[in-house]
Design an enzyme around this catalytic site. Sequence first.
Site, mmCIF file in Angstrom:
data_model
loop_
_atom_site.group_PDB
_atom_site.id
_atom_site.type_symbol
_atom_site.label_atom_id
_atom_site.label_comp_id
_atom_site.label_asym_id
_atom_site.label_seq_id
_atom_site.Cartn_x
_atom_site.Cartn_y
_atom_site.Cartn_z
ATOM 1 N N GLY A 29 0.837 -1.125 0.114
ATOM 2 C CA GLY A 29 0.197 -0.006 0.122
ATOM 3 C C GLY A 29 0.866 1.090 0.064
ATOM 4 N N GLY A 30 0.203 2.386 0.283
ATOM 5 C CA GLY A 30 1.007 3.718 0.199
ATOM 6 C C GLY A 30 2.190 3.562 1.361
ATOM 7 N N GLY B 147 26.251 15.767 -25.954
ATOM 8 C CA GLY B 147 25.843 16.153 -24.566
ATOM 9 C C GLY B 147 26.079 15.435 -23.577
ATOM 10 N N ALA B 148 26.525 14.250 -23.791
ATOM 11 C CA ALA B 148 26.642 13.279 -22.784
ATOM 12 C C ALA B 148 28.065 13.760 -21.969
ATOM 13 C CB ALA B 148 26.994 11.883 -23.170
HETATM 14 C C1 HXC Z 1 -4.816 -5.145 10.098
HETATM 15 C C2 HXC Z 1 -3.515 -6.899 9.214
HETATM 16 C C3 HXC Z 1 -3.066 -6.085 8.204
HETATM 17 C C4 HXC Z 1 -3.754 -4.514 8.042
HETATM 18 C C5 HXC Z 1 -2.228 -7.958 7.961
HETATM 19 N N1 HXC Z 1 -2.654 -8.031 9.153
HETATM 20 N N2 HXC Z 1 -2.357 -6.801 7.240
HETATM 21 N N3 HXC Z 1 -4.277 -6.271 10.258
HETATM 22 N N4 HXC Z 1 -4.536 -4.201 8.930
HETATM 23 N N5 HXC Z 1 -3.194 -4.140 7.085
HETATM 24 C C6 HXC Z 1 -2.980 -9.175 10.152
HETATM 25 C C7 HXC Z 1 -3.568 -10.335 9.645
HETATM 26 O O1 HXC Z 1 -4.885 -10.067 9.870
HETATM 27 C C8 HXC Z 1 -2.987 -11.169 10.582
HETATM 28 O O2 HXC Z 1 -3.661 -11.308 11.873
HETATM 29 C C9 HXC Z 1 -1.654 -10.926 10.612
HETATM 30 O O3 HXC Z 1 -1.619 -9.453 10.420
HETATM 31 C C10 HXC Z 1 -0.577 -11.572 9.793
HETATM 32 O O4 HXC Z 1 -1.216 -11.522 8.483
HETATM 33 P P1 HXC Z 1 -1.386 -12.794 7.362
HETATM 34 O O5 HXC Z 1 -2.301 -12.129 6.215
HETATM 35 O O6 HXC Z 1 -1.662 -14.029 8.347
HETATM 36 O O7 HXC Z 1 0.218 -12.701 7.033
HETATM 37 P P2 HXC Z 1 0.731 -13.217 5.547
HETATM 38 O O8 HXC Z 1 -0.095 -14.355 5.073
HETATM 39 O O9 HXC Z 1 2.234 -13.571 5.695
HETATM 40 O O10 HXC Z 1 0.482 -12.109 4.553
HETATM 41 C C11 HXC Z 1 0.951 -10.945 4.861
HETATM 42 C C12 HXC Z 1 0.356 -9.833 3.938
HETATM 43 C C13 HXC Z 1 -1.210 -9.846 4.017
HETATM 44 C C14 HXC Z 1 0.701 -9.946 2.560
HETATM 45 C C15 HXC Z 1 0.993 -8.423 4.450
HETATM 46 O O11 HXC Z 1 -1.515 -9.886 5.504
HETATM 47 C C16 HXC Z 1 -1.808 -8.690 3.572
HETATM 48 O O12 HXC Z 1 -2.114 -8.756 2.254
HETATM 49 N N6 HXC Z 1 -2.197 -7.722 4.186
HETATM 50 C C17 HXC Z 1 -2.762 -6.510 3.672
HETATM 51 C C18 HXC Z 1 -1.883 -5.607 3.165
HETATM 52 C C19 HXC Z 1 -2.328 -4.379 2.598
HETATM 53 O O13 HXC Z 1 -3.406 -4.209 1.422
HETATM 54 N N7 HXC Z 1 -1.940 -3.343 3.258
HETATM 55 C C20 HXC Z 1 -2.435 -2.033 2.642
HETATM 56 C C21 HXC Z 1 -3.020 -1.214 3.897
HETATM 57 S S1 HXC Z 1 -3.404 0.250 3.421
HETATM 58 P P3 HXC Z 1 -4.084 -12.526 12.507
HETATM 59 O O14 HXC Z 1 -4.649 -11.883 13.725
HETATM 60 O O15 HXC Z 1 -4.730 -13.389 11.728
HETATM 61 O O16 HXC Z 1 -2.671 -12.919 12.900
HETATM 62 C C22 HXC Z 1 -1.924 1.102 3.593
HETATM 63 C C23 HXC Z 1 -1.921 2.490 3.048
HETATM 64 C C24 HXC Z 1 -0.783 3.284 3.611
HETATM 65 O O17 HXC Z 1 -0.951 0.596 3.985
HETATM 66 C C25 HXC Z 1 -1.405 4.642 3.371
HETATM 67 C C26 HXC Z 1 -0.248 5.847 3.524
HETATM 68 C C27 HXC Z 1 -0.580 7.089 2.703
#
Ligand code: HXC
Length: 521
Positions: free
Chosen positions: A169-170, A406-407
């Site tokens: 994500g971001g 130029g380079a």
């Molecule tokens: C809350 C989260 C989470 C999230 C993971 N977890 N991402 N909890 N918010 N964003 C939690 C899961 O529910 C899980 O909890 C534990 O963390 C481990 O995750 P798993 O999925 O079991 O691990 P894994 O299989 O290794 O996969 C990891 C992962 C996947 C690829 C990162 O979790 C995932 O795709 N997460 C979402 C990633 C994402 O889209 N993030 C963007 C968020 S927005 P439990 O309790 O089951 O152990 C963002 C924007 C930033 O970041 C803004 C800036 C401007």
Amino acid sequence: MPARRHHAPVIKAARIDYSKIAETAEEKATAYQHAKGKNTARERINQLLDPDSFVEIGRFAGGNPADGFLGAAVVTGFGEIAGRPVAVYAQDFSVRGGTLGRAEGQKILALMDKALAMKIPVVSMLDSGGARIQEGVVALSQYGRIFKKTCEASGLIPQISMILGPCAGGAVYAPALTDFIVMTKENSHMFVTGPEVVKAVTGETVSMAELGGGELHNVQSGVAHYLADDETDAIDYVRSLLSYLPSHAGEPAPHYDYTPSIEDEKAAAEVKSLVPEESRQPYDIVEVIEHLVDYGEFLQVQQGFAGSVVIGFACINGSAVGIVADQPNNNAGTLDVDASEKAARFVRCCDAYGLPIVTLVDVPGYRPGTEQEESGIIRRGAKLIFAYANATTPMVTVVLRKAYGGAYIVMGSKSIGADFAFAWPDAEIAVMGAEGAVNILKRREIAAAGPNEKDMADTRTRLAAEYQANHINPSLSVETGELDGIIDPALTRQTIAESLEILRTKDRSYPGPKRHSNGPL
Ligand code: HXC
């Protein structure tokens, strides 16, 4: 009357066994991370820092033992690398997926504030699911604050990001704003939208590695600066990187004790033998660099990306320098969009931290063609000019074999800011190659030799040979002061070292007040 006794209720604070909590948390983290083939946040920090130097801060902030959360999802603190202080934070994936919420943001921001106050580098170890979804926009805003703080710190203190797990994500923009990103071959991913979102939005099926693995970002996108074999290799690289950087922009570039050695002198004297005389023949510029620097030690940056230019750190007579060089082994060393941006960012980095820049030139020109024009070679190529032209750090340039068009100007020539520039005696320096020049300048003479094609070709070859002999050399540059001298290749290292010594006290004060430049981005 007896005094009324006031019986206030006695509240017995439950004593919390924090060391037990910490122990339990680490046991949990160890089981969780090792099962994924990764180290825990604290293991990583301890491996990065000098032994026993880590002092953790805010260990239990953001935790709620009653809910089973034994601290926040980030470990923060201070320690030393090679005896020099650094601030470090490591996301703990075993706690809520290393995600960032209010508490984590506060811990990271507090650490960065202290690092800025103490003027020391920040190393971040990222392993996180990104913004904690349950905390909504509060989590997003914490990212915003980290972005802003990272930008405030940019150019003041070195910031290095290690991607040791997911970075999605971001959230990817926090490391993207730092000076260097180090990724590993396995377990290291950076993408703005993950595979599931990609599938849903575009229908494309793609793996995590294809979308944002270490290979992709070190070879194709240029997002990362080093592809480590594993976490240990990544940590070694970061420790080396910091050894070439000052702790902050106001500190002189690192200097180490250096005693001239027979080996270094011999290597420097042999440098000419590494460069073929025929100007189109390829060779490895990295070997040349290794012959010119202390102990042959050259730490390349972005080795896998935009290979026609090579950048990295080394020492000359004990002082750290940044090196920018054309790589004839890759696309003949032509400058393209990626090479321009790679070199430009590096020049900015060296300038920010006061490292002198040594530029080694062997460039046939910009890479021509529609593909490059469509990719924005004008806008993106301009970044390299902007970087050199605005740099105030000492700059020394040596043209080894050729510098065309130029380079020639863009690769750290005197006209755009080098303090001193030199060339080897046989260097070809001109606006363009002899063939191209006579096709324009001698068009009528060549046509007059026709209509026989062979006669025209012979005339062209003869005129090109004359042009080559008379115009493609460093003479004009020397006469006009664009070069400070023609040097014996065997004295290249000595010339660079002497130039840097002269420039040691260079006044870097910037001319004139302005808010900031409006360079190509
Ligand atoms: C809350 C989260 C989470 C999230 C993971 N977890 N991402 N909890 N918010 N964003 C939690 C899961 O529910 C899980 O909890 C534990 O963390 C481990 O995750 P798993 O999925 O079991 O691990 P894994 O299989 O290794 O996969 C990891 C992962 C996947 C690829 C990162 O979790 C995932 O795709 N997460 C979402 C990633 C994402 O889209 N993030 C963007 C968020 S927005 P439990 O309790 O089951 O152990 C963002 C924007 C930033 O970041 C803004 C800036 C401007």
